[in-house]
Scaffold this active site. Structure first.
Site, PDB file in Angstrom:
ATOM      1  N   ASN A  40       0.814  -1.224   0.000  1.00  0.00           N
ATOM      2  CA  ASN A  40       0.000   0.000   0.000  1.00  0.00           C
ATOM      3  C   ASN A  40       0.848   1.275   0.000  1.00  0.00           C
ATOM      4  O   ASN A  40       0.336   2.360   0.273  1.00  0.00           O
ATOM      5  CB  ASN A  40      -0.896   0.058   1.257  1.00  0.00           C
ATOM      6  N   HIS A  68      -2.645  -5.717  -3.563  1.00  0.00           N
ATOM      7  CA  HIS A  68      -2.355  -4.551  -4.418  1.00  0.00           C
ATOM      8  C   HIS A  68      -0.987  -4.638  -5.091  1.00  0.00           C
ATOM      9  O   HIS A  68      -0.436  -3.609  -5.490  1.00  0.00           O
ATOM     10  CB  HIS A  68      -2.457  -3.254  -3.604  1.00  0.00           C
TER      11      HIS A  68
HETATM   12 FE   FE2 Z   1      -3.857  -5.739   1.374  1.00  0.00          FE
END
Ligand code: FE2
Length: 256
Positions: A40, A68
């Site tokens: 992140n 992600h």
């Molecule tokens: Fe995550």
């Protein structure tokens, strides 16, 4: 051997906090090896090469990822660097690697990254099956093993802890951005914590702007997420191993 784990670094302000805190903790606690979750770190989703290098420069030995991983296309230019790993249970043929073996103080540390399947919206392979394949592959090639299990459900993470007791030395969870107070040493063999927590904006909803989050919950409209501003906290854990006895001695939770 002392291993420092920094939980999900959220956004550029989280990276700035990590750049201050990692060298401090390393020095104060005589840390030998540092693992950070960087999924992140770039704008809340993904990682860039610039941030990856900043994390290494401030003391990280390995950067782990999660849902992600592919959030910033920049990643395709450095995914093959040895210091970055992504969940091992992506389908076969996907770029990158799910584990790495690193030298530290004449020991070899195997760091593995897996992603959960409960409420994750990622079509991954079964992590409970994948870990067996990996442990077979790396058998005899390492002294200590560490798993970052990036997952939403506490039950899935706790189940993994019990599943791997005595087979993996350190298991920590990431992804929820909330540090859990359930650190323990399972059967005197495996250090475990459900979630290390986050390094990111403190006054927020898991790193995101409170107003935007509330609007989403109030209206159910797809309001675009925005990173929160303000001061950051750092959630981390230190895992201490007795190198002579090869046993886990202690887990210490940190918030700064
Ligand atoms: Fe995550």
């Amino acid at each position: 051997m002392k291993i420092l784990v920094i939980g999900d670094i959220v956004g550029e302000s989280g990276v700035e906090k990590a750049k201050i805190v990692i060298p401090q903790i390393k020095k104060e606690e005589n840390i030998d090896f540092v693992i950070v979750n960087g999924e992140n770190s770039a704008g809340g989703m993904g990682i860039t090469e610039k941030i990856f290098k900043q994390l290494l420069n401030c003391g990280a030995n390995v950067v782990t990822m999660g849902n992600h991983t592919w959030g910033k296309k920049d990643i395709f230019s450095f995914i093959d660097e040895p210091q970055i790993i992504r969940p091992a249970n992506y389908p076969k043929g996907v770029v990158g690697k799910g584990y790495g073996i690193y030298e530290c103080k004449n020991k070899k540390i195997a760091v593995i990254n897996l992603i959960g399947r409960t409420d994750m919206n990622v079509l991954s392979e079964n992590p409970f099956i994948k870990i067996n394949e990996i442990l077979e592959e790396i058998k005899g090639k390492y002294d200590y093993s560490v798993l970052d299990f990036h997952a939403e459900a506490t039950a899935e993470k706790i189940a993994m802890g019990h599943y791997l007791t005595g087979r993996v030395d350190i298991i920590f969870g990431t992804h929820t951005h909330v540090q859990t107070a359930d650190e323990r040493i399972l059967e005197n063999k495996t250090a475990y914590i459900t979630d290390v927590g986050m390094t990111g904006p403190e006054k927020s909803v898991i790193g995101m702007d409170i107003g935007v989050s509330l609007k989403r919950f109030e209206t159910t409209l797809p309001e675009k997420y925005k990173l929160a501003g303000g001061d950051c906290i750092c959630n981390a854990c230190i895992f201490e191993i007795n190198d002579e006895k090869r046993t886990i001695m202690k887990i210490t939770r940190i918030t700064r």
